[in-house]
Motif scaffolding. Structure first.
Motif, short mmCIF file in Angstrom:
data_model
loop_
_atom_site.label_atom_id
_atom_site.label_comp_id
_atom_site.label_asym_id
_atom_site.label_seq_id
_atom_site.Cartn_x
_atom_site.Cartn_y
_atom_site.Cartn_z
N MET A 12 0.83 -1.20 0.00
CA MET A 12 0.00 0.00 0.00
C MET A 12 0.86 1.25 0.00
SD MET A 12 -3.00 -1.09 2.69
CE MET A 12 -3.79 0.51 2.59
N LEU A 13 1.98 1.22 0.74
CA LEU A 13 2.90 2.35 0.79
C LEU A 13 3.49 2.61 -0.58
CD1 LEU A 13 4.41 4.51 2.38
CD2 LEU A 13 6.14 2.79 2.95
N THR A 14 3.88 1.52 -1.28
CA THR A 14 4.44 1.65 -2.63
C THR A 14 3.41 2.25 -3.58
OG1 THR A 14 5.88 -0.23 -2.29
CG2 THR A 14 5.48 0.41 -4.56
N MET A 15 2.14 1.75 -3.47
CA MET A 15 1.09 2.28 -4.32
C MET A 15 0.84 3.74 -4.05
SD MET A 15 -1.64 -0.88 -4.21
CE MET A 15 -2.87 0.03 -5.12
N THR A 16 0.88 4.13 -2.76
CA THR A 16 0.67 5.53 -2.39
C THR A 16 1.78 6.41 -2.95
OG1 THR A 16 -0.43 4.88 -0.35
CG2 THR A 16 0.39 7.13 -0.46
N MET A 17 3.02 5.94 -2.81
CA MET A 17 4.16 6.71 -3.33
C MET A 17 4.07 6.85 -4.84
SD MET A 17 7.28 5.25 -0.98
CE MET A 17 8.50 6.25 -1.81
N ASP A 18 3.64 5.77 -5.54
CA ASP A 18 3.49 5.83 -6.99
C ASP A 18 2.40 6.82 -7.36
OD1 ASP A 18 5.46 4.00 -7.35
OD2 ASP A 18 4.13 2.27 -7.59
N ALA A 19 1.30 6.80 -6.60
CA ALA A 19 0.19 7.69 -6.89
C ALA A 19 0.58 9.15 -6.71
CB ALA A 19 -1.00 7.35 -6.00
N GLU A 20 1.51 9.39 -5.75
CA GLU A 20 1.91 10.75 -5.45
C GLU A 20 2.99 11.28 -6.39
OE1 GLU A 20 2.99 10.72 -1.37
OE2 GLU A 20 0.92 10.75 -0.63
N ALA A 21 3.57 10.40 -7.19
CA ALA A 21 4.56 10.86 -8.17
C ALA A 21 3.86 11.78 -9.15
CB ALA A 21 5.17 9.67 -8.88
N GLY A 22 4.32 13.02 -9.25
CA GLY A 22 3.62 14.01 -10.06
C GLY A 22 4.35 14.39 -11.33
N LYS A 23 3.91 15.51 -11.90
CA LYS A 23 4.42 15.98 -13.18
C LYS A 23 5.93 16.22 -13.14
CE LYS A 23 2.62 16.87 -16.44
NZ LYS A 23 2.51 16.07 -17.70
N ILE A 24 6.41 16.83 -12.07
CA ILE A 24 7.84 17.12 -11.99
C ILE A 24 8.66 15.84 -12.08
CG2 ILE A 24 9.69 18.02 -10.51
CD1 ILE A 24 7.64 20.01 -9.38
N GLN A 25 8.25 14.83 -11.31
CA GLN A 25 8.98 13.56 -11.33
C GLN A 25 8.89 12.89 -12.70
OE1 GLN A 25 6.79 14.48 -8.91
NE2 GLN A 25 8.27 14.85 -7.26
N ASP A 26 7.72 12.98 -13.32
CA ASP A 26 7.54 12.39 -14.66
C ASP A 26 8.45 13.06 -15.69
OD1 ASP A 26 5.64 10.69 -13.64
OD2 ASP A 26 3.93 11.87 -14.36
N ILE A 27 8.53 14.38 -15.60
CA ILE A 27 9.38 15.14 -16.55
C ILE A 27 10.85 14.78 -16.34
CG2 ILE A 27 10.23 17.46 -17.10
CD1 ILE A 27 7.37 18.47 -16.45
#
Length: 261
Positions: free
Chosen positions: A17-32
Motif C-alpha cells: 500500500m505504501l508503494t502504491m501511495t508513493m506511486d500515486a503521489e509521483a507528479g508531473k515534476i517527477q515524470d518530466i
C-alpha cells in the motif's frame, strides 16, 4: 507460527500500500525528470515571444529563453510541440504537452479548464498598420469604421477583440506570423496585435507603424503567463517559483532586454 505468517502478510500488505501511495503521489515534476524532457507547447508564430524558423524548425524568442531556463532548473532538455491559437486550450487540456508558453494572455475563462502561472510581463492590445496610413488612426475608435479592413489570427485574444468590432471589415487569417507582410502589401489596413509584436515588426519592416502603441486599448491590459493542464499543484507551484527566481536573479530582465529592444 500462525501469528508470524499473519504479521508477515500484514507487513507485505502495508508495504504494498505504501508503494502504491508513493506511486500515486509521483507528479508531473517527477515524470518530466524521469523522461528527461520538458514538452513545451508553442504556436511559433508570435515574434518576439516565440517564433519558429520554417527553414530550421528552431524556436526563438523571449518565451523560448524562459522555457529553456525552466528546463535547466529541472535538469532536462526542452522539446517544442506545435499548437495553434485555435487549439491551444484543447491541446493543453488533453495534455499534449507539459506547459505552453508563447505570449499567452492570462484570462479568467482560461483558468476554468487549465492552470495559469503568475504573470511575467504586462502588455495590451494595439494595432500595426502601414506607416503611410498612421495618421488615420489617432484613437482606438478609428479602427472600427466601415472603410477599415482589420486582420487578426484565428483563435486567441486578438480574434476575440476583433469580434467586438461593429463596423470594421474583419479578415481572419489562420496564422499570425504572415499578417504583418499582408498589411504591408495592403491586403488589410490594420493588424490587431499586442505591444511586443507591434514594436518588433516596426523595426523589422520600416514600412509599418504602430501609432497607438502607447495608448492602451480599453479593457485590454493583461499579463502573459504559462499555461498547464490542471491537476498538479506542485508543478504549478514550481513554475511560479521559476518565474519569481528569474525575476529575483535579474535573468528575466536580461531576457526581456534581449528581445524587446
Amino acid at each position: 507460527m500462525f501469528k508470524k505468517l499473519i504479521a508477515g502478510a500484514l507487513l507485505t500488505c502495508t508495504m504494498g500500500m505504501l508503494t502504491m501511495t508513493m506511486d500515486a503521489e509521483a507528479g508531473k515534476i517527477q515524470d518530466i525528470q524521469a523522461a528527461g524532457v520538458l514538452k513545451v507547447g508553442s504556436t511559433g508564430d508570435y515574434a518576439p515571444m516565440s517564433l519558429k524558423d520554417p527553414a530550421t524548425g528552431e524556436y526563438v524568442g523571449l518565451d523560448v529563453d524562459i522555457a529553456n531556463e525552466i528546463g535547466a532548473m529541472l535538469g532536462v532538455k526542452v522539446e517544442y510541440v506545435p499548437t495553434t491559437w485555435k487549439t491551444l486550450l484543447a491541446d493543453t487540456e488533453s495534455k499534449k504537452f507539459d506547459m505552453a508558453i508563447c505570449g499567452i494572455t492570462r484570462r479568467a475563462n482560461r483558468t476554468f479548464t487549465t492552470s495559469l502561472s503568475n504573470g511575467y510581463m504586462d502588455s495590451w492590445k494595439t494595432i500595426l498598420c502601414r506607416k503611410a496610413d498612421a495618421k488615420k488612426f489617432k484613437t482606438e475608435a478609428d479602427i472600427d469604421k466601415a472603410n477599415v479592413k482589420v486582420m487578426c489570427n484565428e483563435g486567441g485574444t486578438n480574434h476575440a477583440y476583433a469580434k467586438k468590432l461593429k463596423n470594421a471589415q474583419v479578415i481572419v487569417n489562420k496564422t499570425n506570423a504572415d499578417i504583418p507582410a499582408r498589411i504591408a502589401k495592403g491586403e488589410a489596413d490594420v493588424m490587431i496585435t499586442e505591444v511586443p509584436e507591434a514594436a518588433k515588426y516596426c523595426k523589422l519592416m520600416p514600412e509599418l507603424a504602430a501609432p497607438l502603441m502607447n495608448v492602451p486599448f480599453a479593457d485590454t491590459k493583461f499579463n502573459f503567463g504559462i499555461m498547464m493542464p490542471q491537476g498538479d499543484q506542485d508543478f504549478l507551484n514550481f513554475i511560479n517559483f521559476a518565474i519569481d527566481d528569474l525575476n529575483v536573479k535579474g535573468k528575466m530582465d536580461t531576457i526581456k532586454a534581449k528581445h524587446l529592444q
